[in-house]
Design an enzyme around this catalytic site. Structure first.
Site, PDB file in Angstrom:
ATOM      1  N   LYS A   1       0.867  -1.192   0.000  1.00 45.97           N
ATOM      2  CA  LYS A   1       0.000   0.000   0.000  1.00 45.97           C
ATOM      3  C   LYS A   1       0.894   1.230   0.000  1.00 45.97           C
ATOM      4  O   LYS A   1       1.784   1.356   0.848  1.00 45.97           O
ATOM      5  CB  LYS A   1      -0.901  -0.003   1.244  1.00 45.97           C
ATOM      6  CG  LYS A   1      -1.839   1.184   1.296  1.00 45.97           C
ATOM      7  CD  LYS A   1      -2.840   1.034   2.423  1.00 45.97           C
ATOM      8  CE  LYS A   1      -2.333   1.530   3.739  1.00 45.97           C
ATOM      9  NZ  LYS A   1      -2.121   2.987   3.817  1.00 45.97           N
TER      10      LYS A   1
ATOM     11  N   THR B   1     -10.201   3.785  10.956  1.00 42.37           N
ATOM     12  CA  THR B   1     -10.136   2.858  12.101  1.00 42.37           C
ATOM     13  C   THR B   1      -9.569   3.545  13.346  1.00 42.37           C
ATOM     14  O   THR B   1      -9.574   2.973  14.429  1.00 42.37           O
ATOM     15  CB  THR B   1      -9.302   1.614  11.755  1.00 42.37           C
ATOM     16  OG1 THR B   1      -8.146   2.029  11.044  1.00 42.37           O
ATOM     17  CG2 THR B   1     -10.089   0.646  10.914  1.00 42.37           C
TER      18      THR B   1
ATOM     19  N   ARG C   1       2.549  -0.872  10.821  1.00 38.85           N
ATOM     20  CA  ARG C   1       3.590  -0.922  11.850  1.00 38.85           C
ATOM     21  C   ARG C   1       3.931  -2.298  12.411  1.00 38.85           C
ATOM     22  O   ARG C   1       5.115  -2.542  12.678  1.00 38.85           O
ATOM     23  CB  ARG C   1       3.241   0.083  12.959  1.00 38.85           C
ATOM     24  CG  ARG C   1       3.455   1.524  12.502  1.00 38.85           C
ATOM     25  CD  ARG C   1       2.718   2.529  13.342  1.00 38.85           C
ATOM     26  NE  ARG C   1       1.279   2.462  13.129  1.00 38.85           N
ATOM     27  CZ  ARG C   1       0.401   3.275  13.702  1.00 38.85           C
ATOM     28  NH1 ARG C   1       0.816   4.206  14.536  1.00 38.85           N
ATOM     29  NH2 ARG C   1      -0.879   3.171  13.431  1.00 38.85           N
TER      30      ARG C   1
HETATM   31  O1  C5P Z   1       0.514   0.915  11.043  1.00 42.24           O
HETATM   32  P1  C5P Z   1      -0.912   0.499  10.847  1.00 42.24           P
HETATM   33  O2  C5P Z   1      -1.079  -1.016  10.711  1.00 42.24           O
HETATM   34  O3  C5P Z   1      -1.850   1.093  11.865  1.00 42.24           O
HETATM   35  O4  C5P Z   1      -1.282   1.095   9.421  1.00 42.24           O
HETATM   36  C1  C5P Z   1      -2.569   1.109   8.914  1.00 42.24           C
HETATM   37  C2  C5P Z   1      -2.544   1.714   7.543  1.00 42.24           C
HETATM   38  O5  C5P Z   1      -3.873   1.681   7.025  1.00 42.24           O
HETATM   39  C3  C5P Z   1      -2.087   3.167   7.511  1.00 42.24           C
HETATM   40  O6  C5P Z   1      -1.346   3.343   6.313  1.00 42.24           O
HETATM   41  C4  C5P Z   1      -3.365   3.957   7.471  1.00 42.24           C
HETATM   42  O7  C5P Z   1      -3.222   5.163   6.735  1.00 42.24           O
HETATM   43  C5  C5P Z   1      -4.296   3.016   6.718  1.00 42.24           C
HETATM   44  N1  C5P Z   1      -5.719   3.146   6.990  1.00 42.24           N
HETATM   45  C6  C5P Z   1      -6.266   3.064   8.260  1.00 42.24           C
HETATM   46  N2  C5P Z   1      -7.617   3.225   8.449  1.00 42.24           N
HETATM   47  C7  C5P Z   1      -8.418   3.443   7.415  1.00 42.24           C
HETATM   48  C8  C5P Z   1      -7.882   3.506   6.131  1.00 42.24           C
HETATM   49  C9  C5P Z   1      -6.520   3.336   5.948  1.00 42.24           C
HETATM   50  O8  C5P Z   1      -5.529   2.820   9.213  1.00 42.24           O
HETATM   51  N3  C5P Z   1      -9.722   3.532   7.590  1.00 42.24           N
END
Ligand code: C5P
Length: 256
Positions: free
Chosen positions: A56, A142, A233
């Site tokens: 992504k 989220t 992460r």
């Molecule tokens: O590090 P982590 O697992 O929290 O990353 C989640 C990824 O998903 C980030 O790149 C964030 O921008 C993306 N995202 C999110 N919630 C959403 C849409 C996208 O966390 N509703």
């Protein structure tokens, strides 16, 4: 071979089953390349080259490195979700969707909160695109919980807000969603078995939650009906990202 064995062949060895389940899991894991520049993205992608199919590209990397960051990933055979969450007037979003589609990405997204006209314009922008990418609508981030919603003037539960937004997207012809694992089952019921449901906020048991609020483990998200999991992460900040990705693939494989 006795006819009973032809009709009911002995089950495949456990290692074979595990390999095919891992291959299926690999098709459904999207690693968020949330890094500040192109060299860091290239380094992370090469660490994950043999483990992960999907990456992504989000705001941090895209703003720093531009569209040029995508081509080398495509050349290495990866599939790309361009996560720029467009939210603007319909004409601007339609043009941005066309530009994004021309980069060869497999998924891109808009904010459902942009409203019916913006959603319909985004959808229509892909009508003339050959092999269009999957268009997803972000329902609620989220990172939003009830307290964040109330502070934003939204007088509903996250579940009710997600359902309302999803119905609006479906009416505008958008059937794919980014949502938390907690809303996957509702969206699956609303959008049907073929809808693409992409779930961020994934945290393997015991890992750091960070700023995410509506989280689930990889297995929980798949069992709820997610098509794809987005993981950032827990993989990218791990001492050994490939090992962390491998562990998540195994948890996914067990749930599939
Ligand atoms: O590090 P982590 O697992 O929290 O990353 C989640 C990824 O998903 C980030 O790149 C964030 O921008 C993306 N995202 C999110 N919630 C959403 C849409 C996208 O966390 N509703």
């Amino acid at each position: 071979m006795p006819i009973s064995e032809l009709l009911n062949p002995p089950s495949a060895p456990a290692s074979h089953l595990a390999t095919s389940a891992i291959a299926e899991a690999r098709k459904r894991l999207i690693v968020a390349l949330d890094v500040p520049d192109a060299p860091s993205a290239a380094a992370l992608a090469s660490q994950l080259e043999d483990t992960c199919q999907w990456f992504k590209v989000g705001l941090e990397l895209f703003v720093a490195a531009g569209p040029a960051v995508i081509e080398p990933l495509l050349k290495r055979g990866h599939s790309i979700f361009l996560d720029l969450k467009f939210h603007d007037i319909p004409n601007t979003v339609a043009a941005a969707v066309r530009s994004a589609a021309s980069l060869g990405v497999s998924m891109l997204n808009v904010h459902a909160a942009g409203g019916p006209a913006m959603l319909a314009a985004a959808r229509a922008a892909l009508d003339s695109v050959k092999d269009p990418p999957e268009l997803l609508a972000v329902t609620m981030l989220t990172s939003m919980d009830t307290a964040q919603m109330i502070a934003s003037g939204l007088d509903r539960s996250p579940a009710a807000q997600v359902e309302m937004l999803a119905r609006m997207c479906l009416e505008a012809g958008i059937r794919g969603f980014v949502c938390s694992a907690q809303e996957v089952a509702t969206l699956r019921a609303l959008a049907g078995p073929d809808a693409v449901l992409v779930t961020p906020g994934i945290r393997p048991a015991g890992s750091d939650v960070g700023d995410q609020k509506r989280i689930a483990t990889p297995a929980e998200a798949l069992r709820q009906g997610a098509s794809y999991l987005v993981v950032g992460r827990p993989i990218t900040q791990a001492p050994d990202p490939a090992e962390a990705a491998d562990a998540i693939l195994k948890q996914m494989a067990e749930a599939l």
